[in-house]
Design a protein around this motif. Structure first.
Motif, PDB file in Angstrom:
ATOM      1  N   PRO A  97      40.427  27.646  43.668  1.00 50.29           N
ATOM      2  CA  PRO A  97      40.084  28.025  42.292  1.00 50.29           C
ATOM      3  C   PRO A  97      38.888  27.274  41.721  1.00 50.29           C
ATOM      4  O   PRO A  97      38.342  27.684  40.692  1.00 50.29           O
ATOM      5  N   ASP A  98      38.451  26.186  42.389  1.00 52.00           N
ATOM      6  CA  ASP A  98      37.335  25.391  41.883  1.00 52.00           C
ATOM      7  C   ASP A  98      36.000  25.747  42.527  1.00 52.00           C
ATOM      8  O   ASP A  98      34.968  25.174  42.160  1.00 52.00           O
ATOM      9  N   ALA A  99      35.996  26.660  43.474  1.00 51.25           N
ATOM     10  CA  ALA A  99      34.755  27.056  44.147  1.00 51.25           C
ATOM     11  C   ALA A  99      33.918  27.944  43.228  1.00 51.25           C
ATOM     12  O   ALA A  99      34.333  28.306  42.123  1.00 51.25           O
ATOM     13  N   ASP A 100      32.722  28.302  43.673  1.00 55.16           N
ATOM     14  CA  ASP A 100      31.902  29.250  42.925  1.00 55.16           C
ATOM     15  C   ASP A 100      32.703  30.528  42.688  1.00 55.16           C
ATOM     16  O   ASP A 100      33.569  30.895  43.501  1.00 55.16           O
ATOM     17  N   THR A 101      32.389  31.209  41.598  1.00 52.24           N
ATOM     18  CA  THR A 101      33.224  32.318  41.115  1.00 52.24           C
ATOM     19  C   THR A 101      33.569  33.326  42.201  1.00 52.24           C
ATOM     20  O   THR A 101      34.714  33.784  42.288  1.00 52.24           O
ATOM     21  N   HIS A 102      32.609  33.673  43.043  1.00 53.26           N
ATOM     22  CA  HIS A 102      32.830  34.723  44.036  1.00 53.26           C
ATOM     23  C   HIS A 102      33.176  34.174  45.419  1.00 53.26           C
ATOM     24  O   HIS A 102      33.200  34.928  46.398  1.00 53.26           O
ATOM     25  N   GLN A 103      33.466  32.860  45.494  1.00 48.95           N
ATOM     26  CA  GLN A 103      33.920  32.268  46.750  1.00 48.95           C
ATOM     27  C   GLN A 103      35.320  31.661  46.626  1.00 48.95           C
ATOM     28  O   GLN A 103      35.755  30.921  47.498  1.00 48.95           O
ATOM     29  N   GLN A 104      36.010  31.994  45.544  1.00 53.08           N
ATOM     30  CA  GLN A 104      37.356  31.455  45.344  1.00 53.08           C
ATOM     31  C   GLN A 104      38.425  32.256  46.081  1.00 53.08           C
ATOM     32  O   GLN A 104      39.481  31.734  46.408  1.00 53.08           O
ATOM     33  N   GLN A 105      38.145  33.532  46.343  1.00 53.84           N
ATOM     34  CA  GLN A 105      39.178  34.467  46.794  1.00 53.84           C
ATOM     35  C   GLN A 105      39.184  34.593  48.321  1.00 53.84           C
ATOM     36  O   GLN A 105      38.149  34.509  48.983  1.00 53.84           O
ATOM     37  N   SER A 106      40.374  34.850  48.842  1.00 56.45           N
ATOM     38  CA  SER A 106      40.537  35.118  50.269  1.00 56.45           C
ATOM     39  C   SER A 106      41.566  36.230  50.438  1.00 56.45           C
ATOM     40  O   SER A 106      42.303  36.570  49.506  1.00 56.45           O
ATOM     41  N   MET A 107      41.605  36.794  51.633  1.00 59.45           N
ATOM     42  CA  MET A 107      42.616  37.793  51.979  1.00 59.45           C
ATOM     43  C   MET A 107      43.455  37.273  53.128  1.00 59.45           C
ATOM     44  O   MET A 107      42.938  36.615  54.044  1.00 59.45           O
ATOM     45  N   ILE A 108      44.729  37.598  53.079  1.00 57.78           N
ATOM     46  CA  ILE A 108      45.639  37.131  54.120  1.00 57.78           C
ATOM     47  C   ILE A 108      46.617  38.244  54.474  1.00 57.78           C
ATOM     48  O   ILE A 108      47.014  39.042  53.617  1.00 57.78           O
ATOM     49  N   LEU A 109      46.992  38.313  55.738  1.00 56.06           N
ATOM     50  CA  LEU A 109      47.889  39.344  56.252  1.00 56.06           C
ATOM     51  C   LEU A 109      49.325  38.846  56.146  1.00 56.06           C
ATOM     52  O   LEU A 109      49.674  37.795  56.695  1.00 56.06           O
ATOM     53  N   VAL A 110      50.157  39.608  55.449  1.00 53.42           N
ATOM     54  CA  VAL A 110      51.544  39.214  55.208  1.00 53.42           C
ATOM     55  C   VAL A 110      52.470  40.329  55.701  1.00 53.42           C
ATOM     56  O   VAL A 110      52.478  41.421  55.122  1.00 53.42           O
ATOM     57  N   PRO A 111      53.226  40.096  56.762  1.00 51.52           N
ATOM     58  CA  PRO A 111      54.230  41.091  57.145  1.00 51.52           C
ATOM     59  C   PRO A 111      55.198  41.327  55.983  1.00 51.52           C
ATOM     60  O   PRO A 111      55.625  40.377  55.314  1.00 51.52           O
ATOM     61  N   PHE A 112      55.531  42.580  55.732  1.00 46.56           N
ATOM     62  CA  PHE A 112      56.321  42.912  54.552  1.00 46.56           C
ATOM     63  C   PHE A 112      57.692  42.248  54.571  1.00 46.56           C
ATOM     64  O   PHE A 112      58.278  41.978  53.508  1.00 46.56           O
TER      65      PHE A 112
END
Length: 419
Positions: A188-203
């Motif tokens: 959450p402290d990174a540059d605005t557009h480098q804060q987010q990531s995607m992760i694969l979650v089995p349901f």
């Protein structure tokens, strides 16, 4: 820009139209009856999927499809008219393994997945064996702007731990939904557009809870627009899709082609609504005259045709631009079609409902569902206001280099513009 269908696309169009008329349209009533009885997926879906794959009408949407992967690798421009045909029946896309959100998820996996992730998730998705969901939007923030997302993805040794709440997650109630691609913040402290990531979650991961299938305008979709609670969900660090901080970039990559698909399906619904309106106004009488003999009905037909053609041309231009210069360079056009097409759809469908009278509000026609879908699409992938704001900002920025260029067109009192 040449938008005439190539011989290959025209052949696919005719093949797809024939498939729709022979196998899908006759089953519309059965689909509704089985879903109303609580049977989902419907009994004939797997048979239709097998037939579509056998006929080569499979995975039509993915331009980068490999030679060893099942499907037909079409460009966005080539796929667009096929998506329009599928859009005439809202559940038809799944028959051809071209349904959202699986299409966007397959694109993400195709571009960013590791070999192990491709084997576990992409291959069964390409084969139509499982369904998936894209868990991005949240109830407490305007999360169509991914920078506002609050879900946290925290590294803990060899794992990531996820906490957050998601809603309007399409496919979450589908019995075959096995994978969530979750969007959250790793820093959450990174540059605005480098804060987010995607992760694969089995349901079926512990801590994933489906709270409800949210009704949309009092309509309940059997595949679901679910609300999910993610409480201390732990997955291996190897489930990260791409790199930490790449989530925003990947989301933008996913949304470009996806909006083409949505908009062309929307145009297919508008075309069907116009056809229904034209037929109905020649059969229904009011005050001793057929409805098509009234000027306002003729105006509605003409306006609907004009609006559909305008929308289609802009979407085809946008698809062409994505193919030629990429989604980033076409971002203004992508925003324009997303703001334009759902409004066009609801306008055309609303006119058709008026021509049908009260019958247009009932399940006896597809119009009520099409209107609801069009109205909901004005929020999906970002509300109108977000796209209009983006378009305006791009227009203003583009004008900076030529500011003052309009001065010669002005004729102030007492002034002279003669050189």
């Amino acid at each position: 820009m040449h938008f005439a269908y190539s011989p290959r696309v025209e052949a696919l169009r005719q093949q797809l139209l024939a498939f729709m008329e022979q196998y899908i349209v006759p089953r519309i009533g059965t689909w509704h009856a089985e879903v109303a009885a609580g049977q989902y997926p419907v009994s004939f879906m797997e048979d239709l999927k097998a037939l579509a794959r056998e006929e080569g009408l499979w995975n039509l949407f993915l331009p980068s499809l490999g030679e060893d992967e099942p499907g037909t690798g079409l460009s966005n421009l080539e796929y667009a008219p096929l998506a329009e045909i599928m859009g005439r029946v809202h559940w038809a896309s799944e028959v051809f393994n071209c349904n959202a959100p699986d299409t966007g998820n397959m694109e993400l996996l195709h571009l960013f997945a590791t070999p192990e992730q491709r084997q576990r998730w992409l291959e069964p998705l390409l084969n139509g064996e499982i369904r998936s969901a894209f868990a991005m939007t949240e109830p407490d923030v305007p999360s169509s702007d991914a920078t506002n997302i609050q879900t946290l993805i925290r590294r803990d040794g060899d794992s990531y731990v996820i906490n957050g709440r998601k809603w309007f997650i399409t496919n979450a109630s589908h019995p075959n939904c096995k994978l969530l691609i979750v969007m959250g913040k790793t820093d959450p402290d990174a540059d605005t557009h480098q804060q987010q990531s995607m992760i694969l979650v089995p349901f079926d991961t512990p801590g994933v809870e489906l709270l409800r299938n949210i009704p949309v305008m009092n309509h309940i979709a059997p595949e679901g627009h679910g609300e999910l609670l993610l409480r201390d969900v732990r997955v291996p660090a190897s489930n990260l899709l791409g790199k930490e901080g790449d989530g925003f970039m990947m989301a933008q990559t996913r949304l470009g082609p996806g909006r083409i698909h949505h908009c062309m399906r929307s145009i297919g619904m508008a075309e069907l609504a116009l056809e229904l309106m034209v037929e109905r106004c020649q059969e229904r009488k009011a005050f001793g005259r057929y409805l098509n003999q009234y000027a306002n009905i003729g105006d509605w037909i003409a306006e609907s045709r004009i609006e559909i053609e305008q929308a289609r041309l802009l979407v085809l231009k946008t698809a062409w631009m994505i193919d030629e210069v990429g989604a980033k360079a076409a971002r203004k056009e992508i925003a324009m079609i997303k703001a334009l097409v759902p409004r066009m759809q609801t306008n055309v469908v609303d006119r058709a409902i008026q021509v049908y009278g009260a019958m247009g509000l009932t399940p006896d026609t597809p119009l009520a569902d099409m209107w609801t879908g069009g109205r909901a699409l004005r929020f999906a992938d970002g509300p109108d206001q977000v796209h209009l704001r983006s378009i305006a900002r791009m227009e203003i920025k583009a004008s900076e280099a030529t500011r003052g260029a309009t001065a010669p067109y002005l004729t102030p009192p007492g002034g002279s513009r003669t050189p």
